[in-house]
Design a protein around this motif. Structure first.
Motif, short mmCIF file in Angstrom:
data_model
loop_
_atom_site.label_atom_id
_atom_site.label_comp_id
_atom_site.label_asym_id
_atom_site.label_seq_id
_atom_site.Cartn_x
_atom_site.Cartn_y
_atom_site.Cartn_z
N PHE A 7 0.86 -1.18 0.00
CA PHE A 7 0.00 0.00 0.00
C PHE A 7 0.89 1.23 0.00
CE2 PHE A 7 -2.32 3.25 2.51
CZ PHE A 7 -3.28 3.52 1.58
N LEU A 8 0.82 2.05 -1.03
CA LEU A 8 1.68 3.23 -1.26
C LEU A 8 3.16 2.84 -1.25
CD1 LEU A 8 0.00 6.06 0.83
CD2 LEU A 8 0.04 5.81 -1.63
N GLY A 9 3.46 1.60 -1.64
CA GLY A 9 4.85 1.14 -1.70
C GLY A 9 5.45 0.85 -0.34
N GLN A 10 4.63 0.83 0.71
CA GLN A 10 5.15 0.57 2.05
C GLN A 10 5.53 -0.89 2.20
OE1 GLN A 10 1.86 1.70 4.54
NE2 GLN A 10 2.18 3.88 4.23
N LYS A 11 6.56 -1.14 3.02
CA LYS A 11 6.98 -2.52 3.29
C LYS A 11 6.10 -3.16 4.36
CE LYS A 11 10.49 -2.69 0.54
NZ LYS A 11 9.97 -2.97 -0.78
N VAL A 12 5.35 -2.33 5.07
CA VAL A 12 4.53 -2.84 6.18
C VAL A 12 3.37 -3.67 5.64
CG1 VAL A 12 2.57 -1.45 7.02
CG2 VAL A 12 4.54 -1.72 8.43
N VAL A 13 3.00 -4.73 6.37
CA VAL A 13 1.89 -5.60 5.98
C VAL A 13 0.73 -5.35 6.94
CG1 VAL A 13 1.13 -7.98 5.69
CG2 VAL A 13 3.46 -7.34 5.07
N PHE A 14 -0.44 -5.02 6.38
CA PHE A 14 -1.63 -4.78 7.20
C PHE A 14 -2.47 -6.06 7.23
CE2 PHE A 14 -0.77 -0.53 5.29
CZ PHE A 14 -0.44 0.14 6.46
N ASN A 15 -2.88 -6.49 8.43
CA ASN A 15 -3.74 -7.66 8.58
C ASN A 15 -5.08 -7.23 9.14
OD1 ASN A 15 -1.96 -9.89 7.84
ND2 ASN A 15 -0.73 -9.17 9.55
N VAL A 16 -6.16 -7.71 8.53
CA VAL A 16 -7.51 -7.40 9.01
C VAL A 16 -8.27 -8.71 9.15
CG1 VAL A 16 -9.64 -6.14 8.56
CG2 VAL A 16 -7.48 -5.20 7.79
N LYS A 17 -8.82 -8.95 10.34
CA LYS A 17 -9.66 -10.13 10.55
C LYS A 17 -11.12 -9.73 10.33
CE LYS A 17 -9.06 -13.13 13.84
NZ LYS A 17 -8.83 -14.37 13.11
N ASP A 65 -13.24 -1.74 8.61
CA ASP A 65 -11.90 -2.02 9.12
C ASP A 65 -10.87 -2.03 8.00
OD1 ASP A 65 -12.93 -2.26 11.66
OD2 ASP A 65 -12.93 -4.45 11.68
N ILE A 66 -11.25 -2.64 6.86
CA ILE A 66 -10.34 -2.69 5.71
C ILE A 66 -10.11 -1.29 5.17
CG2 ILE A 66 -10.10 -3.49 3.33
CD1 ILE A 66 -11.59 -6.04 4.21
N GLN A 67 -11.18 -0.50 5.05
CA GLN A 67 -11.04 0.86 4.53
C GLN A 67 -10.20 1.73 5.46
OE1 GLN A 67 -14.63 2.59 2.97
NE2 GLN A 67 -13.88 4.67 3.26
N GLN A 68 -10.40 1.58 6.78
CA GLN A 68 -9.69 2.42 7.75
C GLN A 68 -8.21 2.08 7.85
OE1 GLN A 68 -10.85 5.03 9.97
NE2 GLN A 68 -12.28 5.05 8.27
N ILE A 69 -7.85 0.82 7.63
CA ILE A 69 -6.44 0.45 7.76
C ILE A 69 -5.62 0.98 6.58
CG2 ILE A 69 -6.20 -1.80 6.65
CD1 ILE A 69 -5.11 -2.59 9.60
N CYS A 70 -6.31 1.30 5.49
CA CYS A 70 -5.63 1.83 4.29
C CYS A 70 -5.76 3.35 4.21
CB CYS A 70 -6.22 1.20 3.04
SG CYS A 70 -5.86 -0.53 2.90
N LYS A 71 -5.61 4.03 5.33
CA LYS A 71 -5.65 5.49 5.30
C LYS A 71 -4.27 6.03 4.96
CE LYS A 71 -8.19 7.78 8.35
NZ LYS A 71 -8.69 8.23 9.66
N VAL A 72 -4.26 7.09 4.16
CA VAL A 72 -3.00 7.72 3.79
C VAL A 72 -2.60 8.67 4.91
CG1 VAL A 72 -1.86 9.18 2.09
CG2 VAL A 72 -3.57 7.53 1.36
N LYS A 73 -1.38 8.47 5.44
CA LYS A 73 -0.92 9.30 6.54
C LYS A 73 0.23 10.20 6.08
CE LYS A 73 -2.18 5.83 9.93
NZ LYS A 73 -2.62 4.75 9.06
N ASN A 74 0.27 11.41 6.65
CA ASN A 74 1.34 12.39 6.39
C ASN A 74 1.44 12.82 4.92
OD1 ASN A 74 2.00 12.15 9.11
ND2 ASN A 74 3.45 10.51 8.68
N LYS A 75 0.34 12.74 4.19
CA LYS A 75 0.32 13.20 2.81
C LYS A 75 -1.01 13.92 2.57
CE LYS A 75 3.54 9.96 0.81
NZ LYS A 75 4.02 9.49 2.07
#
Length: 188
Positions: A115-125, A158-168
């Motif tokens: 997501f936005l090229g980030q290396k972080v992996v978001f998990n949503v149950k 939950d899925i929509q909220q975890i993909c929020k763009v921060k600091n942009k």
């Protein structure tokens, strides 16, 4: 100003059974069973006839009377859930870095990568009985289905909220996973 007595009714369709026990409502239908605890609300729920549910508030203020419609809608959503089911469709939106969404083997969790090229992996149950899967008909689409409207819609949120763009600037960076459609599964 208090109203002496306010009530609303709800018709229970054929093939659905509603059980009431001290404001704990259980709805059984062809797709399964849903239970909701409404003990926190001071409202009388009773059967007017065998297939007619009645919600009554005595000496209620404005907010208290408003809870009648809320409870009626909650029970109606449960009835629609056990007869037809709910479906939310979500689309991936990206400008440059393609969002990679992996649904696990049991369809009860998603993993969002790149997501936005980030290396972080978001998990949503997924909440409750909600299940999700990648759409076969449409590219970059996720389909969330289930009987409980609250579980399905909260899982989508939950899925929509975890993909929020921060600091942009969010007016420019519109990337994310957004709800595109809300449907009832089985059409009449």
């Amino acid at each position: 100003m208090k109203d002496i007595n306010k009530d609303e009714t709800l018709e229970i369709p054929q093939g659905v059974t509603v059980d009431l026990k001290s404001r704990i409502i259980t709805v059984k239908g062809p797709r399964g069973e849903l239970t909701k605890n409404l003990r926190h609300l001071n409202i009388e729920i009773k059967f007017a006839t065998k297939s007619l549910l009645k919600f009554v508030v005595y000496h209620g203020g404005r907010k208290h009377v408003a809870s009648i419609r809320t409870v009626r809608s909650l029970v109606n959503n449960m009835i629609v859930g056990v007869t037809k089911g709910y479906e939310y469709k979500m689309r991936y939106v990206y400008a440059h870095f393609p969002i990679n969404v992996i649904v696990n083997s049991t369809n009860d969790a998603v993993e969002i990568r790149n997501f936005l090229g980030q290396k972080v992996v978001f998990n949503v149950k997924m909440r409750g009985d909600a299940k999700c899967e990648a759409s076969k008909a449409q590219k970059d689409e996720l389909v969330i289905t289930g009987n409980d409207l609250e579980a399905v819609s909260q899982s989508a949120a939950d899925i929509q909220q975890i993909c929020k763009v921060k600091n942009k600037d969010i007016r420019k960076f519109l990337d994310g996973i957004y709800v595109s459609e809300r449907n009832v599964l089985e059409k009449e």
